[in-house]
Design a protein around this motif. Structure first.
Motif, mmCIF file in Angstrom:
data_model
loop_
_atom_site.group_PDB
_atom_site.id
_atom_site.type_symbol
_atom_site.label_atom_id
_atom_site.label_comp_id
_atom_site.label_asym_id
_atom_site.label_seq_id
_atom_site.Cartn_x
_atom_site.Cartn_y
_atom_site.Cartn_z
ATOM 1 N N ILE A 316 7.544 7.483 4.351
ATOM 2 C CA ILE A 316 7.796 7.573 2.914
ATOM 3 C C ILE A 316 7.046 6.491 2.158
ATOM 4 O O ILE A 316 6.431 6.743 1.112
ATOM 5 C CB ILE A 316 9.314 7.482 2.635
ATOM 6 N N THR A 317 7.083 5.251 2.677
ATOM 7 C CA THR A 317 6.487 4.123 1.954
ATOM 8 C C THR A 317 4.992 3.973 2.209
ATOM 9 O O THR A 317 4.293 3.327 1.427
ATOM 10 C CB THR A 317 7.183 2.812 2.356
ATOM 11 N N GLY A 318 4.489 4.526 3.310
ATOM 12 C CA GLY A 318 3.083 4.359 3.648
ATOM 13 C C GLY A 318 2.794 3.085 4.414
ATOM 14 O O GLY A 318 1.662 2.869 4.867
ATOM 15 N N TYR A 319 3.804 2.222 4.554
ATOM 16 C CA TYR A 319 3.632 0.983 5.310
ATOM 17 C C TYR A 319 4.020 1.216 6.768
ATOM 18 O O TYR A 319 4.926 2.008 7.065
ATOM 19 C CB TYR A 319 4.504 -0.133 4.740
ATOM 20 N N SER A 320 3.366 0.505 7.664
ATOM 21 C CA SER A 320 3.766 0.573 9.063
ATOM 22 C C SER A 320 5.092 -0.139 9.248
ATOM 23 O O SER A 320 5.532 -0.911 8.384
ATOM 24 C CB SER A 320 2.702 -0.083 9.946
ATOM 25 N N ARG A 321 5.721 0.111 10.398
ATOM 26 C CA ARG A 321 6.988 -0.543 10.686
ATOM 27 C C ARG A 321 6.814 -2.067 10.668
ATOM 28 O O ARG A 321 7.658 -2.795 10.128
ATOM 29 C CB ARG A 321 7.498 -0.074 12.054
ATOM 30 N N GLU A 322 5.730 -2.546 11.244
ATOM 31 C CA GLU A 322 5.498 -3.986 11.306
ATOM 32 C C GLU A 322 5.328 -4.580 9.901
ATOM 33 O O GLU A 322 5.815 -5.687 9.613
ATOM 34 C CB GLU A 322 4.259 -4.279 12.153
ATOM 35 N N GLU A 323 4.626 -3.859 9.024
ATOM 36 C CA GLU A 323 4.428 -4.360 7.667
ATOM 37 C C GLU A 323 5.754 -4.430 6.905
ATOM 38 O O GLU A 323 6.005 -5.400 6.173
ATOM 39 C CB GLU A 323 3.452 -3.457 6.919
ATOM 40 N N LEU A 324 6.587 -3.412 7.069
ATOM 41 C CA LEU A 324 7.872 -3.414 6.371
ATOM 42 C C LEU A 324 8.771 -4.541 6.858
ATOM 43 O O LEU A 324 9.483 -5.184 6.071
ATOM 44 C CB LEU A 324 8.568 -2.063 6.559
ATOM 45 N N LEU A 325 8.779 -4.801 8.169
ATOM 46 C CA LEU A 325 9.638 -5.846 8.715
ATOM 47 C C LEU A 325 9.180 -7.237 8.293
ATOM 48 O O LEU A 325 9.945 -8.196 8.402
ATOM 49 C CB LEU A 325 9.670 -5.748 10.242
ATOM 50 N N ALA A 326 7.946 -7.344 7.793
ATOM 51 C CA ALA A 326 7.420 -8.643 7.382
ATOM 52 C C ALA A 326 7.595 -8.897 5.890
ATOM 53 O O ALA A 326 7.160 -9.933 5.380
ATOM 54 C CB ALA A 326 5.937 -8.751 7.758
ATOM 55 N N MET A 327 8.203 -7.975 5.161
ATOM 56 C CA MET A 327 8.327 -8.128 3.707
ATOM 57 C C MET A 327 9.780 -7.999 3.271
ATOM 58 O O MET A 327 10.647 -7.590 4.039
ATOM 59 C CB MET A 327 7.467 -7.074 2.990
ATOM 60 N N THR A 328 10.031 -8.373 2.023
ATOM 61 C CA THR A 328 11.361 -8.154 1.438
ATOM 62 C C THR A 328 11.416 -6.761 0.830
ATOM 63 O O THR A 328 10.386 -6.145 0.538
ATOM 64 C CB THR A 328 11.667 -9.196 0.347
ATOM 65 N N PHE A 329 12.646 -6.295 0.627
ATOM 66 C CA PHE A 329 12.810 -4.951 0.081
ATOM 67 C C PHE A 329 12.299 -4.862 -1.350
ATOM 68 O O PHE A 329 11.880 -3.811 -1.806
ATOM 69 C CB PHE A 329 14.276 -4.538 0.147
ATOM 70 N N TRP A 330 12.311 -6.015 -2.081
ATOM 71 C CA TRP A 330 11.864 -5.981 -3.476
ATOM 72 C C TRP A 330 10.389 -5.580 -3.569
ATOM 73 O O TRP A 330 9.958 -5.022 -4.563
ATOM 74 C CB TRP A 330 12.026 -7.353 -4.150
ATOM 75 N N TYR A 331 9.637 -5.875 -2.525
ATOM 76 C CA TYR A 331 8.196 -5.653 -2.579
ATOM 77 C C TYR A 331 7.854 -4.178 -2.746
ATOM 78 O O TYR A 331 6.850 -3.831 -3.384
ATOM 79 C CB TYR A 331 7.544 -6.209 -1.311
ATOM 80 N N VAL A 332 8.657 -3.276 -2.164
ATOM 81 C CA VAL A 332 8.339 -1.852 -2.243
ATOM 82 C C VAL A 332 8.893 -1.204 -3.507
ATOM 83 O O VAL A 332 8.581 -0.051 -3.803
ATOM 84 C CB VAL A 332 8.863 -1.091 -1.002
ATOM 85 N N MET A 333 9.729 -1.925 -4.254
ATOM 86 C CA MET A 333 10.265 -1.354 -5.486
ATOM 87 C C MET A 333 9.193 -1.318 -6.565
ATOM 88 O O MET A 333 8.344 -2.208 -6.640
ATOM 89 C CB MET A 333 11.458 -2.174 -5.990
ATOM 90 N N ALA A 334 9.241 -0.292 -7.406
ATOM 91 C CA ALA A 334 8.297 -0.185 -8.523
ATOM 92 C C ALA A 334 8.521 -1.358 -9.478
ATOM 93 O O ALA A 334 9.668 -1.697 -9.794
ATOM 94 C CB ALA A 334 8.478 1.136 -9.250
ATOM 95 N N PRO A 335 7.464 -2.012 -9.961
ATOM 96 C CA PRO A 335 7.625 -3.205 -10.811
ATOM 97 C C PRO A 335 8.491 -2.977 -12.041
ATOM 98 O O PRO A 335 9.258 -3.851 -12.429
ATOM 99 C CB PRO A 335 6.177 -3.555 -11.193
#
Length: 576
Positions: A316-335
């Motif tokens: 859904i997000t287009g990010y790999s599992r590793e990329e998602l685990l390295a970021m906060t949830f706020w990062y994928v939210m629309a600005p």
């Protein structure tokens, strides 16, 4: 018949009140009305297609009458309280053909739903002329509202029964065991899958179910923990007919009005899966395996830090599992929605029951997607965490946005329609009344002899011409101006923030010149002119219709002056 009468009748039938037997609740209301208002006759009636049917009547024996003879008809048509303080003999005829009633006074209040549909009336009748004071009218209206409350309650109860039936059907179709118990442990519901394994336990407590002592102790411990508000889940093993079985057992509290009123349990037979997955020893690993099997995005977060995502969430997000685990949830939210979503996400982290809301995210490739998110509090790796499930609802959102767009735009030309134009003019009026410097103008444009072109060259060329004209009109305007198609060959333009009438005259001249140039459509050279009516905002304008009326009027003056020109509205034109 009333406007939208068919819809009104459909709403009435939805309540399933017609031809039902007498009920104490309704009889009590007519009795109260009759006694409090000191009238001999009171009734609750519902207006059907050809009849008026009486649910409750006080002081009279009557079940139904023809609608055409109904005293309720006046209330239905007026959609408001009707009071006739002195009815002349023969003025309204006899109620149901009964000559002994001799009515001299009538008052009726519509039974109106919250959506504005009038189903019937609460009426009173007297044999002598009289008046109802404001307190008495208020009482009559409040009792009418109580009648509607009773109808809504009946409807809600019926829907609840239907919902319960659907729940029962769903539970029976579950491929695993499911049961419900009250706070005392008594079994209230059990699907057939559970009955096949444990026998019918409905009405029984666990200790009377015939379970082995060890299994009974495990179940009772889980039930007691769930009654404290905990969602208990884990593996349960038992031996039956020489075989060892393993279940994944979930016991959760049932919350109603912030109180636990019972528990529900799910037993999923994972014996075969356990044999295949011998290496998986912890419940966290089993959860991950299950999560990877569903086409729903799943994540676990502690605070804002993502701790687990399944492959569906990665897709859904287009990010790999590793990329998602390295970021906060706020990062994928629309600005543009990040602050609001952060507030909701943090507020729901420790909620006792699941929360659901819609969230807009930004994918790795810069695309915006809408998710339907459900969050609940869980324990992950020994710490409080949030479990989130996400459904991609982007397509549904696009459909909703398209429906809204279609409602306010002309399907042929793509420019705003009358509804959106009137809304914008209404905003301009309100702004102008707040600020004397907010002057604006409206141009009403009617194409000259368009019908002749349409009839001669055909509707296809006519439609192409309307599209081309809309494009030319757009090109004549500033970005802040609006052009709309009102219908047929009529267009309108809203010019905001004009200095004086000269600004609108300049645009009118420009429009006439650009429309005078030939159109080349489907092998035809088409020429057309337009008549334009111009009006500027005045303080006595209170609605969009006021401006359109005057702009339309002066447009006809332009047509009378030979067409292909514009005229500016002068209040003296109204008199002429």
């Amino acid at each position: 018949m009333l406007q939208n009468e068919q819809e009104r009748l459909e709403v009435l039938r939805r309540y399933e009140i017609l031809d039902t037997p007498p009920e104490a609740a309704f009889d009590r209301m007519t009795r109260i009305v009759a006694r409090q208002l000191m009238v001999p006759i009171a009734w609750i009636s519902f207006v059907d297609q050809y009849r008026v049917w009486f649910k409750s009547v006080w002081g009279l024996e009557l079940s139904q009458i023809e609608r055409s003879k109904s005293w309720c008809q006046q209330v239905i048509f007026q959609a408001d309280t009707v009071m006739l303080p002195e009815i002349l003999p023969g003025e309204w005829g006899d109620l149901g053909g009964d000559p002994t009633i001799s009515p001299a006074f009538y008052a009726g209040v519509p039974l109106k739903t919250v959506d504005g549909w009038i189903l019937g009336t609460l009426s009173v009748l007297d044999r002598i002329p009289r008046q109802l004071n404001s307190d008495q009218l208020t009482l009559l209206e409040e009792i009418a509202a109580t009648v509607l409350d009773e109808l809504e309650l009946r409807l809600a109860l019926r829907k609840a029964r239907e919902s319960e039936a659907r729940l029962h059907t769903l539970v029976e179709q579950l491929p695993f065991e499911f049961w419900l118990r009250d706070v005392s442990g008594k079994c209230l519901m059990q699907n057939s899958t559970s009955i096949e394994r444990w026998g019918n336990q409905i009405g029984q407590r666990p200790e009377a179910s015939g379970l082995s002592p060890d299994l009974l102790a495990t179940w009772q411990t889980s039930n007691q923990r769930a009654l404290t508000g905990e969602v208990v889940q884990g593996e349960v093993q038992y031996h039956h007919q020489g075989r060892s079985h393993t279940f994944f057992n979930i016991v959760a509290p049932i919350w109603e009005a912030a109180q636990i009123t019972g528990i529900l349990g799910v037993n999923i037979d994972i014996t075969e899966r356990k044999r295949v997955e011998e290496a998986l020893q912890e419940s966290e690993a089993k959860f991950r395996t299950l999560a990877e099997m569903v086409p729903v995005g799943i994540l676990i977060a502690t605070g804002a830090r993502i701790r687990y995502v399944n492959s569906a969430m990665s897709a859904i997000t287009g990010y790999s599992r590793e990329e998602l685990l390295a970021m906060t949830f706020w990062y994928v939210m629309a600005p543009d929605s990040r602050d609001l979503m952060r507030e909701q996400w943090l507020a729901n982290q420790n909620a006792a029951f699941p929360s659901r809301y819609e969230m807009k995210i930004l994918t790795k490739h810069g695309l915006q997607r809408w998710l339907d998110i459900t969050t609940s509090s869980i324990e992950f790796a020994g710490h409080p965490a949030t479990l989130g499930t996400a459904f991609d609802i982007t397509d549904r959102k696009r459909v909703e946005e398209q429906l809204v767009y279609d409602a306010y735009h002309d399907p042929l030309t793509g420019i705003p329609n009358r509804a959106l134009f009137q809304d914008r003019v209404g905003q301009a009026i309100r702004q102008a009344k707040r600020s004397k410097e907010s002057l604006f103008g409206v141009l009403f444009i009617d194409l000259d002899h368009f019908k002749t072109i349409n009839d001669t060259l055909g509707h296809l060329v006519g439609d192409q011409l309307l599209i081309a004209i809309a494009q030319r009109l757009r090109a004549c305007l500033r970005p802040t101006d609006m052009v709309a198609r009102l219908g047929g060959d009529e267009f309108a333009i809203l010019m905001e923030k004009v200095k004086d009438i000269e600004d609108t005259i300049y645009v009118s001249d420009r429009i006439l010149k650009t429309l005078a140039e030939p159109f080349y459509l489907d092998g035809h050279e088409v020429t057309i002119s337009a008549s334009i009516g111009v009006t500027l905002y005045r303080p006595d304008y209170n609605s969009p219709e006021d401006l359109l009326r005057d702009a339309d009027l002066v447009m006809y003056h332009a047509k009378a002056a030979g067409r292909g020109c514009y005229k500016v509205f002068d209040p003296a034109m109204i008199a002429s």
